[in-house]
Design an enzyme around this catalytic site. Structure first.
Site, PDB file in Angstrom:
ATOM      1  N   TYR A  56       0.832  -1.206   0.000  1.00  0.00           N
ATOM      2  CA  TYR A  56       0.000   0.000   0.000  1.00  0.00           C
ATOM      3  C   TYR A  56       0.869   1.260   0.000  1.00  0.00           C
ATOM      4  O   TYR A  56       1.960   1.283   0.587  1.00  0.00           O
ATOM      5  CB  TYR A  56      -0.916   0.027   1.215  1.00  0.00           C
ATOM      6  CG  TYR A  56      -2.084  -0.937   1.158  1.00  0.00           C
ATOM      7  CD1 TYR A  56      -2.255  -1.811   0.089  1.00  0.00           C
ATOM      8  CD2 TYR A  56      -3.022  -0.982   2.183  1.00  0.00           C
ATOM      9  CE1 TYR A  56      -3.315  -2.696   0.050  1.00  0.00           C
ATOM     10  CE2 TYR A  56      -4.089  -1.858   2.157  1.00  0.00           C
ATOM     11  CZ  TYR A  56      -4.231  -2.716   1.084  1.00  0.00           C
ATOM     12  OH  TYR A  56      -5.286  -3.592   1.051  1.00  0.00           O
ATOM     13  N   SER A 214     -14.123  -3.947   0.737  1.00  0.00           N
ATOM     14  CA  SER A 214     -15.042  -3.382  -0.260  1.00  0.00           C
ATOM     15  C   SER A 214     -16.503  -3.650   0.082  1.00  0.00           C
ATOM     16  O   SER A 214     -17.262  -4.145  -0.751  1.00  0.00           O
ATOM     17  CB  SER A 214     -14.726  -3.917  -1.665  1.00  0.00           C
ATOM     18  OG  SER A 214     -15.305  -3.087  -2.659  1.00  0.00           O
ATOM     19  N   PRO A 215     -16.934  -3.325   1.304  1.00  0.00           N
ATOM     20  CA  PRO A 215     -18.338  -3.563   1.666  1.00  0.00           C
ATOM     21  C   PRO A 215     -19.324  -2.722   0.865  1.00  0.00           C
ATOM     22  O   PRO A 215     -20.522  -3.033   0.866  1.00  0.00           O
ATOM     23  CB  PRO A 215     -18.379  -3.207   3.159  1.00  0.00           C
ATOM     24  CG  PRO A 215     -17.247  -2.243   3.349  1.00  0.00           C
ATOM     25  CD  PRO A 215     -16.171  -2.718   2.409  1.00  0.00           C
ATOM     26  N   LEU A 216     -18.830  -1.683   0.177  1.00  0.00           N
ATOM     27  CA  LEU A 216     -19.702  -0.861  -0.677  1.00  0.00           C
ATOM     28  C   LEU A 216     -19.343  -1.007  -2.156  1.00  0.00           C
ATOM     29  O   LEU A 216     -19.702  -0.173  -2.973  1.00  0.00           O
ATOM     30  CB  LEU A 216     -19.616   0.614  -0.255  1.00  0.00           C
ATOM     31  CG  LEU A 216     -20.073   0.911   1.175  1.00  0.00           C
ATOM     32  CD1 LEU A 216     -19.885   2.382   1.496  1.00  0.00           C
ATOM     33  CD2 LEU A 216     -21.531   0.493   1.380  1.00  0.00           C
ATOM     34  N   GLY A 219     -17.638   1.900  -3.731  1.00  0.00           N
ATOM     35  CA  GLY A 219     -18.439   3.120  -3.792  1.00  0.00           C
ATOM     36  C   GLY A 219     -19.719   2.968  -4.590  1.00  0.00           C
ATOM     37  O   GLY A 219     -20.554   3.881  -4.598  1.00  0.00           O
TER      38      GLY A 219
END
Length: 331
Positions: A56, A214-216, A219
């Site tokens: 990262y 990445s629960p959304l 985006g």
């Protein structure tokens, strides 16, 4: 369980927050001063779990994010004892033949390098970023057991593993009388539900905590259509979300209207759904502002109305009941 801020990580005694401060945006999207403010704010609100990876910060250089976290940890004498630090190994850190993968050499060398960048003596959760099927589990566990014995790693986790990878890893660890994996970090959200088929059941069967990245869906579930109309889309207009928008535009439009009917922000509703799912220990969020952290905390503390939950199941059915095939998101 949704409203509880802390829980145990799988079958371990380690207590972690159900929100994990993801740091993939640190460096290039979130500069260091703001990153430090975000971590300060999250910790003050009880979010004690910080997740990163050795790669990262690649928008600046690989390893940059661990250094940002390391300088933040050094800013307070008590901070390291308050925070659960997770990082990852396995993705390429350079062009060298042995600068990637899960060989014993790379695992140990990468751990030493991460410790230096983080400015700490130990890593709480050392995660294999991806499976490496070219390396036998005996070699992997030999390296991990060494790091645990030396006190440099407390627990070992996986990321992006298949269900059978989890099983084979645990069976190999069991033959060595080792603890093995304690967590799996996988993609899981309303749009991408294939983890329900094997990954989450395998994790639950072996006592692993499930950390959702990445629960959304990058985006896509954060109110992307409204943001596009208002010319306010940043992350949700890029990458995974942008690629999926055409495929799911009808469902996303209905989703945003359903959330509005219930007076809820789409991002909070989508996150609350993920946190409510059986077997999910915590969700990794990637905030860019303190307000994003506050919104995630509201999602954690506010269970979804039953009528909204039922509506979401109709809009985004699981695989095999109308949902997309497991490989649809990869195509």
């Amino acid at each position: 369980m949704t409203h509880v801020l802390h829980t145990q990580l799988g079958r371990t005694g380690l207590r972690v927050s159900r929100l994990v401060l993801g740091t993939v945006n640190f460096g290039g999207r979130v500069e260091e001063p703001e990153a430090h403010r975000l971590m300060d704010h999250a910790l003050a609100e009880g979010v004690n779990f910080v997740d990163t990876a050795n790669t990262y910060g690649w928008r600046v250089y690989k390893g940059h994010t661990e250094e940002v976290i390391g300088r933040w940890l050094a800013g307070s004498p008590s901070r390291r004892d308050e925070v659960v630090v997770a990082t990852k190994v396995g993705d390429p850190m350079g062009d060298g033949l042995n600068a990637h993968g899960l060989s014993a050499r790379n695992i140990v060398a990468s751990c030493e390098a991460s410790l230096r960048r983080l400015g700490t003596d130990w890593i709480d959760l050392y995660q294999m970023h991806h499976i490496d099927r070219s390396v036998r589990w005996d070699e992997v566990w030999q390296a991990m057991d060494l790091l645990v014995a030396q006190g440099k790693v407390r627990y070992v986790g996986s990321s992006n593993f298949a269900g059978w990878d989890i099983a084979s890893a645990q069976e190999a660890a069991g033959r060595r009388n080792a603890l093995g994996l304690v967590s799996e970090q996988c993609v899981y959200n309303l749009v991408t539900r294939h983890a329900e088929l094997e990954v989450i059941p395998a994790a639950r069967a072996y006592g692993l905590g499930v950390l959702v990245w990445s629960p959304l869906h990058g985006g896509l579930l954060s109110g992307v259509l409204r943001k596009l109309r208002e010319n306010d889309a940043v992350k949700s207009a890029q990458g995974r979300a942008a690629e999926a928008l055409d495929r799911y535009r009808g469902a996303i439009d209905a989703y945003e209207k359903l959330c509005a009917d219930h007076g809820l922000d789409p991002a909070e509703a989508g996150l609350a759904w993920t946190l409510s799912r059986p077997g999910v220990t915590a969700a990794v969020i990637g905030p860019r502002t303190e307000q994003h952290v506050d919104g995630a905390l509201r999602a954690l503390r506010s269970p979804l109305p039953e009528s909204l939950a039922a509506g979401l199941e109709e809009l985004f059915p699981p695989v095999g009941r109308g949902g997309p095939a497991p490989d649809a998101w990869l195509s």
